[in-house]
Motif scaffolding. Sequence first.
Motif, short mmCIF file in Angstrom:
data_model
loop_
_atom_site.label_atom_id
_atom_site.label_comp_id
_atom_site.label_asym_id
_atom_site.label_seq_id
_atom_site.Cartn_x
_atom_site.Cartn_y
_atom_site.Cartn_z
N ALA A 179 0.86 -1.18 0.00
CA ALA A 179 0.00 0.00 0.00
C ALA A 179 0.90 1.23 0.00
O ALA A 179 2.12 1.12 -0.07
CB ALA A 179 -0.90 -0.01 1.23
N GLY A 180 0.27 2.37 0.08
CA GLY A 180 1.05 3.60 0.07
C GLY A 180 0.74 4.45 -1.15
O GLY A 180 -0.11 4.11 -1.97
N SER A 181 1.47 5.53 -1.26
CA SER A 181 1.22 6.49 -2.34
C SER A 181 1.70 5.95 -3.68
O SER A 181 2.45 4.98 -3.77
CB SER A 181 1.93 7.81 -2.03
OG SER A 181 3.34 7.61 -2.05
N ARG A 182 1.27 6.64 -4.72
CA ARG A 182 1.71 6.29 -6.07
C ARG A 182 3.22 6.44 -6.19
O ARG A 182 3.90 5.61 -6.82
CB ARG A 182 1.01 7.19 -7.08
CG ARG A 182 1.43 6.93 -8.54
CD ARG A 182 0.81 7.96 -9.48
NE ARG A 182 1.18 7.69 -10.85
CZ ARG A 182 2.34 8.03 -11.39
NH1 ARG A 182 3.26 8.64 -10.64
NH2 ARG A 182 2.60 7.77 -12.66
N SER A 183 3.77 7.50 -5.60
CA SER A 183 5.22 7.74 -5.69
C SER A 183 6.00 6.62 -5.00
O SER A 183 7.07 6.22 -5.46
CB SER A 183 5.58 9.10 -5.10
OG SER A 183 5.21 9.18 -3.73
N HIS A 184 5.45 6.12 -3.88
CA HIS A 184 6.10 5.01 -3.17
C HIS A 184 6.10 3.75 -4.05
O HIS A 184 7.12 3.06 -4.16
CB HIS A 184 5.36 4.73 -1.86
CG HIS A 184 5.84 3.51 -1.14
ND1 HIS A 184 7.04 3.48 -0.45
CD2 HIS A 184 5.29 2.26 -1.02
CE1 HIS A 184 7.21 2.28 0.07
NE2 HIS A 184 6.16 1.53 -0.26
N GLN A 185 4.97 3.48 -4.67
CA GLN A 185 4.88 2.30 -5.54
C GLN A 185 5.80 2.45 -6.74
O GLN A 185 6.43 1.47 -7.18
CB GLN A 185 3.43 2.11 -6.01
CG GLN A 185 3.21 0.88 -6.88
CD GLN A 185 3.28 -0.42 -6.11
OE1 GLN A 185 3.43 -0.41 -4.88
NE2 GLN A 185 3.17 -1.53 -6.81
N LEU A 186 5.90 3.65 -7.27
CA LEU A 186 6.78 3.89 -8.41
C LEU A 186 8.24 3.63 -8.03
O LEU A 186 8.98 2.98 -8.78
CB LEU A 186 6.61 5.32 -8.93
CG LEU A 186 7.54 5.74 -10.07
CD1 LEU A 186 7.31 4.87 -11.30
CD2 LEU A 186 7.34 7.22 -10.42
#
Length: 201
Positions: A179-186
């Motif tokens: 989970a987490g923000s889009r920037s974290h996943q990126l």
Amino acid sequence: MATPAGAGNPSRTGTSLFRDPRKWITLAVGVVVVVAGIVLVWPKGGPEEVPDDLCAAVGKETLAKYVPDPKVLPDKIGTNLAYCKAKSPSDDFRINIELSRDEDSDESFTDLCHKLKSREEMKPEDLIKPSETAEFGNQMCGWISAVRNKSGLGSLPNHSTIHVIDGENELFIMYDGGAGSRSHQLRRTLDLTRSILAKLR
């Protein structure tokens, strides 16, 4: 005493090759034809064969950074296509990796990226922008998503799809989990991509 016929007179039929331009031309044409034939039938060097076990080539330790206690399933089709699937025991985290080494990789990459961007459900904000992946430039396309569950029970696992060209390696990566923000996943997805490419170079 009679002089033998033709004695002292060079025979025209024995004219030296070096004195007859026409024979030089004929010889040159013959050499060109032979060389061209050799070039056409000589085996051409193609891409290196993909690993027999892509999961082993990437390394279980690398996969374990993104999928807890991964169960791996490698596969290979022919000499230029290999797969690696890894999933956690709970199936909350999954990685699917496809490696292709083909002389038409650039064409395949362009076609897949075009189809990805043309999908009706694709939101512009989900697409990975070239500015976010400067090190890969226009050799990477993909999307990142963290979809909100409509039932209100929380967030669904983040999802990433990456398609990248690196030398003779054409990689297609799907990563689900966390989970987490889009920037974290990126960031995690790009780290995963770098790790895989480093193992394959």
